[in-house]
Design a protein around this motif. Structure first.
Motif, PDB file in Angstrom:
ATOM      1  N   UNK A 163       0.898  -1.334   0.129  1.00 46.99           N
ATOM      2  CA  UNK A 163      -0.047   0.089  -0.040  1.00 46.99           C
ATOM      3  C   UNK A 163       0.844   1.177  -0.116  1.00 46.99           C
ATOM      4  N   UNK A 164       0.843   1.979  -0.945  1.00 50.96           N
ATOM      5  CA  UNK A 164       1.693   3.222  -1.125  1.00 50.96           C
ATOM      6  C   UNK A 164       1.001   4.513  -0.993  1.00 50.96           C
ATOM      7  N   UNK A 165       1.127   5.312  -0.376  1.00 47.79           N
ATOM      8  CA  UNK A 165       0.286   6.564   0.011  1.00 47.79           C
ATOM      9  C   UNK A 165       0.938   7.653  -1.149  1.00 47.79           C
ATOM     10  N   UNK A 166      -0.025   8.206  -1.993  1.00 45.78           N
ATOM     11  CA  UNK A 166       0.400   9.122  -2.919  1.00 45.78           C
ATOM     12  C   UNK A 166       0.894  10.395  -2.339  1.00 45.78           C
ATOM     13  N   UNK A 167       0.533  10.595  -1.138  1.00 42.15           N
ATOM     14  CA  UNK A 167       1.022  11.873  -0.497  1.00 42.15           C
ATOM     15  C   UNK A 167       2.424  11.834   0.148  1.00 42.15           C
ATOM     16  N   UNK A 168       2.628  10.590   0.975  1.00 42.27           N
ATOM     17  CA  UNK A 168       3.805  10.229   1.300  1.00 42.27           C
ATOM     18  C   UNK A 168       4.822  10.078   0.249  1.00 42.27           C
ATOM     19  N   UNK A 169       4.601   9.420  -0.727  1.00 40.45           N
ATOM     20  CA  UNK A 169       5.555   8.825  -1.834  1.00 40.45           C
ATOM     21  C   UNK A 169       5.293   9.316  -3.125  1.00 40.45           C
ATOM     22  N   UNK A 170       5.186  10.694  -3.043  1.00 35.92           N
ATOM     23  CA  UNK A 170       4.805  11.429  -4.476  1.00 35.92           C
ATOM     24  C   UNK A 170       5.503  10.936  -5.651  1.00 35.92           C
ATOM     25  N   UNK A 171       6.807  11.202  -5.419  1.00 35.58           N
ATOM     26  CA  UNK A 171       7.491  11.031  -7.010  1.00 35.58           C
ATOM     27  C   UNK A 171       7.511   9.542  -7.243  1.00 35.58           C
ATOM     28  N   UNK A 172       7.606   8.682  -6.401  1.00 35.28           N
ATOM     29  CA  UNK A 172       7.232   7.301  -6.886  1.00 35.28           C
ATOM     30  C   UNK A 172       5.795   6.833  -7.772  1.00 35.28           C
ATOM     31  N   UNK A 173       4.888   7.514  -7.145  1.00 34.80           N
ATOM     32  CA  UNK A 173       3.476   7.491  -7.557  1.00 34.80           C
ATOM     33  C   UNK A 173       3.417   8.243  -8.705  1.00 34.80           C
ATOM     34  N   UNK A 174       4.014   9.381  -8.916  1.00 34.34           N
ATOM     35  CA  UNK A 174       4.034  10.015 -10.188  1.00 34.34           C
ATOM     36  C   UNK A 174       4.732   9.286 -11.359  1.00 34.34           C
TER      37      UNK A 174
END
Length: 289
Positions: A62-73
């Protein structure tokens, strides 16, 4: 991999015949030499975030877009290479990403993912209680059952939240086919659990009988699937009939026998979800007035 669509990478990347991605952190590079140097330094061996599911060699993070923004982008930019209608690239903060991986001695390799709006942002971004916004299985892992497994995982989370949900609309043609296939399987599996009715709903065929114990509402609560999705699926596959002023669920023996054989042959498959392996509790947020 050969890609299917254009993705809005920086201009100095889009003019290149190839780009090179680190399979663990998803950073992108202009040459294989640059990627090779990066690989010698990259410490990542799995997606960021929290591992919430592990069964055999399969894990989900589970990856939070707020905490791991660069990875999710980076994940969204890569996904656009294979999804025609994807529009989310950079505003990833409201979303949670569930990345499915296969493990070997080198690390956890991504096979696919799905995203959904987090509960914290749901009121602002979705009033429809969507439990999935975007889904992707990488081309080399297609036709292995992972698409169905990701869909099933989204409903597993929905059931853990004690809710019912539905994918975000509009669905792509491929997405609609995948979802109808999953919804049909849930319906047929539920029918197999029910004892057949002794009387026929219509005497035209002995292989069709009324499934009088069948309750769409109960199945919705049990599976986490919205009633509308269940009813539309039964109508599409001819499992629902309006007869003498009533809607009757048709129990087609030949269809159920074929489905039972399919379930039996699938036992032990690596693309089988084990709900007992989910280590996840829904987050609760304070209510403000």
């Amino acid at each position: 991999m050969s890609v299917w669509y254009a993705s809005p990478y920086p201009p100095d990347f889009t003019c290149l015949p190839k780009i090179f991605l680190c399979q663990f952190c998803l950073k992108y590079f202009k040459s294989s030499a640059t990627l090779h140097r990066h690989a010698g330094l990259c410490m990542w061996r799995h997606p960021p975030g929290r591992e919430i599911y592990r069964s055999g060699k399969t894990s989900v993070f589970e990856v939070d877009g707020e905490k791991h923004k660069v990875y999710c982008q980076s994940l969204c930019l890569m996904a656009k290479l294979f999804l025609e209608n994807k529009t989310l690239y950079f505003a990833v903060e409201p979303f949670l990403f569930y990345v499915m991986t296969e493990y070997d001695s080198r690390g956890c390799h991504m096979v696919g993912y799905f995203s959904k709006v987090s509960d914290l942002h749901r009121e602002k971004h979705s009033a429809q209680n969507y439990n999935l916004s975007c889904i992707l299985v990488l081309p080399q892992h297609m036709r292995k059952g992972y698409g169905k497994m990701l869909i099933e995982f989204s409903y597993l989370l929905t059931r853990r939240e004690e809710k019912v949900g539905s994918p975000e609309r509009p669905l792509s043609d491929l997405g609609l086919i995948s979802y109808r296939s999953y919804w049909r399987e849930v319906i047929l599996t539920h029918m197999l659990k029910l004892s057949p009715s002794p009387s026929s709903s219509s005497s035209s065929s002995s292989s069709r009988s009324s499934c009088s114990e069948f309750s769409v509402k109960e199945l919705s609560q049990e599976s986490g699937i919205k009633c509308d999705d269940l009813v539309s699926t039964m109508q599409y596959y001819g499992l629902l009939k309006y007869w003498k002023g009533k809607h009757i669920v048709l129990r087609r023996k030949e269809v159920l026998d074929e489905h039972a054989k399919k379930l039996e042959s699938r036992k032990g498959s690596p693309a089988t979800l084990d709900p007992s392996c989910l280590q996840w509790t829904p987050k609760t947020y304070p209510m403000y007035t």
